[in-house]
Design a protein around this motif. Structure first.
Motif, PDB file in Angstrom:
ATOM      1  N   ILE A 229      34.418  13.709  33.491  1.00  0.00           N
ATOM      2  CA  ILE A 229      34.418  12.676  32.459  1.00  0.00           C
ATOM      3  C   ILE A 229      35.728  11.904  32.556  1.00  0.00           C
ATOM      4  O   ILE A 229      36.814  12.481  32.452  1.00  0.00           O
ATOM      5  CB  ILE A 229      34.279  13.304  31.049  1.00  0.00           C
ATOM      6  CG1 ILE A 229      32.918  13.986  30.911  1.00  0.00           C
ATOM      7  CG2 ILE A 229      34.480  12.250  29.965  1.00  0.00           C
ATOM      8  CD1 ILE A 229      32.785  14.845  29.671  1.00  0.00           C
ATOM      9  N   VAL A 230      35.618  10.582  32.763  1.00  0.00           N
ATOM     10  CA  VAL A 230      36.806   9.731  32.886  1.00  0.00           C
ATOM     11  C   VAL A 230      36.814   8.767  31.704  1.00  0.00           C
ATOM     12  O   VAL A 230      35.945   7.892  31.591  1.00  0.00           O
ATOM     13  CB  VAL A 230      36.803   8.953  34.217  1.00  0.00           C
ATOM     14  CG1 VAL A 230      38.121   8.192  34.383  1.00  0.00           C
ATOM     15  CG2 VAL A 230      36.551   9.878  35.400  1.00  0.00           C
ATOM     16  N   ASP A 231      37.784   8.927  30.802  1.00  0.00           N
ATOM     17  CA  ASP A 231      37.856   8.084  29.605  1.00  0.00           C
ATOM     18  C   ASP A 231      39.269   8.182  29.045  1.00  0.00           C
ATOM     19  O   ASP A 231      39.837   9.274  28.978  1.00  0.00           O
ATOM     20  CB  ASP A 231      36.835   8.542  28.560  1.00  0.00           C
ATOM     21  CG  ASP A 231      36.533   7.470  27.530  1.00  0.00           C
ATOM     22  OD1 ASP A 231      37.474   7.055  26.817  1.00  0.00           O
ATOM     23  OD2 ASP A 231      35.369   7.044  27.449  1.00  0.00           O
ATOM     24  N   ASP A 232      39.846   7.050  28.638  1.00  0.00           N
ATOM     25  CA  ASP A 232      41.214   7.068  28.126  1.00  0.00           C
ATOM     26  C   ASP A 232      41.294   7.468  26.653  1.00  0.00           C
ATOM     27  O   ASP A 232      42.380   7.672  26.129  1.00  0.00           O
ATOM     28  CB  ASP A 232      41.890   5.716  28.346  1.00  0.00           C
ATOM     29  CG  ASP A 232      41.295   4.607  27.491  1.00  0.00           C
ATOM     30  OD1 ASP A 232      40.067   4.616  27.300  1.00  0.00           O
ATOM     31  OD2 ASP A 232      42.053   3.743  27.017  1.00  0.00           O
ATOM     32  N   SER A 233      40.149   7.599  25.971  1.00  0.00           N
ATOM     33  CA  SER A 233      40.139   7.972  24.560  1.00  0.00           C
ATOM     34  C   SER A 233      40.062   9.492  24.412  1.00  0.00           C
ATOM     35  O   SER A 233      39.078  10.109  24.824  1.00  0.00           O
ATOM     36  CB  SER A 233      38.945   7.337  23.846  1.00  0.00           C
ATOM     37  OG  SER A 233      38.742   7.929  22.579  1.00  0.00           O
ATOM     38  N   PRO A 234      41.090  10.123  23.801  1.00  0.00           N
ATOM     39  CA  PRO A 234      41.027  11.576  23.596  1.00  0.00           C
ATOM     40  C   PRO A 234      39.831  11.991  22.743  1.00  0.00           C
ATOM     41  O   PRO A 234      39.227  13.044  22.992  1.00  0.00           O
ATOM     42  CB  PRO A 234      42.352  11.893  22.885  1.00  0.00           C
ATOM     43  CG  PRO A 234      43.254  10.750  23.197  1.00  0.00           C
ATOM     44  CD  PRO A 234      42.363   9.550  23.326  1.00  0.00           C
ATOM     45  N   VAL A 235      39.480  11.155  21.760  1.00  0.00           N
ATOM     46  CA  VAL A 235      38.346  11.476  20.886  1.00  0.00           C
ATOM     47  C   VAL A 235      37.048  11.485  21.679  1.00  0.00           C
ATOM     48  O   VAL A 235      36.227  12.407  21.554  1.00  0.00           O
ATOM     49  CB  VAL A 235      38.270  10.479  19.715  1.00  0.00           C
ATOM     50  CG1 VAL A 235      37.000  10.728  18.888  1.00  0.00           C
ATOM     51  CG2 VAL A 235      39.510  10.584  18.834  1.00  0.00           C
ATOM     52  N   LEU A 236      36.849  10.450  22.520  1.00  0.00           N
ATOM     53  CA  LEU A 236      35.614  10.383  23.327  1.00  0.00           C
ATOM     54  C   LEU A 236      35.573  11.507  24.351  1.00  0.00           C
ATOM     55  O   LEU A 236      34.511  12.099  24.585  1.00  0.00           O
ATOM     56  CB  LEU A 236      35.507   9.016  24.015  1.00  0.00           C
ATOM     57  CG  LEU A 236      34.521   8.027  23.397  1.00  0.00           C
ATOM     58  CD1 LEU A 236      33.099   8.549  23.481  1.00  0.00           C
ATOM     59  CD2 LEU A 236      34.897   7.712  21.963  1.00  0.00           C
TER      60      LEU A 236
END
Length: 361
Positions: free
Chosen positions: A5-12
């Motif tokens: 999973i690649v996403d800059d949002s810690p929540v996401l």
């Protein structure tokens, strides 16, 4: 199944990790494109989910770099309401991402369960797909073999195109290879997640010098326009040709369906049509393309080795639905030659319908 999973949002990242682990997946996460590329040097997932807007390199560039080095399926996650996100997602599809899916908006969102179900279904179906690495084009273009001359039984009135996963890569090469505004209407069924068609239409329009529209029921199909099948409708044509939209049925796996389009064109236009089958997963379009060929239409199938996903082209070839098997650039060359032939015939006021132009790469 292993997911990166690649996403800059810690929540996401936390939400997606929880959802995927609850589904039984092994999960690794990255907060940037750079970190994802570093992780992939030592970690081999079955599939990658990709955010589009991140600090550093964005999802488009990260997807391109991943596919240069690894044969990994990539699914782009974005918020469809964000125009900038959607445009970046279309660019990621154009470099080889297999699908774009709307992100879950949070546990309290009314469509949360629907979004999660769609995401998990997409990951499961695409994780087993064999994809090809997409190295950047060489500095010197490679020579290609001459394209066999197309033989037509009658002057075409319509070009029908089918594509699914990997289709945007082929469509970009094909459409950008056209040397003039096509003298026929072009109708496209592209499997894409609901809600992203307007952005896909906008992206296609940015590639070409002619009009790209989402088809409307009863619309007269005009030469030099590319029409897209709308979400949730089966697209067919009548003999004029005009658009005929129908609701999908429970028996039809896809809506819109490539088979539905090809079968409709075969019934209404017969040998006065061109059918094109591009990259995709599954068999949608193979039966319809075979019927087009049986009716005398010129049928062109993407060469499987040039497709991001080769199962749709191979299904058409297995059914002997292909008059010619060509790369996207060669399909464009074929259409260019037919357009030149038609222009020559019109200028000379000669009504001969057969095409004997020899194409050169």
């Amino acid at each position: 199944m292993r997911v990166l999973i690649v996403d800059d949002s810690p929540v996401l990242r936390l939400l997606l990790r929880s959802v995927c682990e609850d589904a039984g997946f092994e999960v690794c996460t990255a907060d940037s494109g750079e970190q994802a590329l570093t992780l992939l040097e030592s970690y081999t997932p079955d599939i990658v989910t990709m955010d589009v807007h991140m600090p550093g390199i964005d999802g488009y560039e990260t997807t391109g770099r991943i596919l240069e080095r690894y044969a990994l399926p990539v699914v782009v996650l974005t918020a469809s309401a964000n125009a900038n996100d959607a445009v970046t997602a279309m660019r990621a599809l154009a470099v080889g991402a297999l699908a774009v899916v709307e992100k879950p908006r949070g546990l309290n969102a009314p469509d949360f369960e629907q979004r999660i179900d769609e995401l998990l279904r997409t990951l499961r179906s695409l994780a087993q797909i064999k994809v090809v690495r997409r190295p950047r084009p060489a500095a010197q273009p490679q020579k290609t073999s001459p394209v066999p001359k197309p033989i037509l039984q009658a002057a075409p009135r319509l070009v029908a195109i089918g594509a699914s996963a990997g289709g945007p890569v082929a469509l970009k090469s094909l459409l950008q290879g056209l040397q003039q505004v096509p003298p026929w209407p072009m109708v496209l069924v592209q499997h894409i997640s609901t809600g992203f068609l307007p952005s896909f239409c906008q992206w296609l329009a940015s590639l070409v010098s002619f009009s790209v529209q989402i088809a409307e029921d009863g619309q007269l199909l005009q030469p030099g326009v590319l029409y897209l099948a709308p979400d949730g409708k089966q697209l067919g044509v009548n003999a004029e040709p005009r658009v005929q939209l129908q609701e999908g049925t429970a028996q039809q796996q896809f809506c819109p369906s490539i088979d539905h389009l090809f079968n409709s064109v075969a019934r209404r236009l017969g040998n006065r049509a061109i059918g094109i089958q591009l990259s995709g997963m599954g068999r949608d379009g193979a039966v319809g393309l075979a019927e087009l060929r049986r009716q005398g239409a010129l049928t062109l199938v993407q060469e499987p080795g040039s497709a991001v996903i080769d199962s749709m082209p191979r299904a058409a070839i297995d059914m002997q639905a292909a008059c010619q098997i060509l790369g996207p650039e060669q399909i464009a060359a074929t259409l260019n030659a037919l357009a030149r032939q038609e222009a020559t015939e019109q200028a000379g006021k000669g009504g001969g319908a057969s095409c004997t132009t020899t194409l050169k790469s």
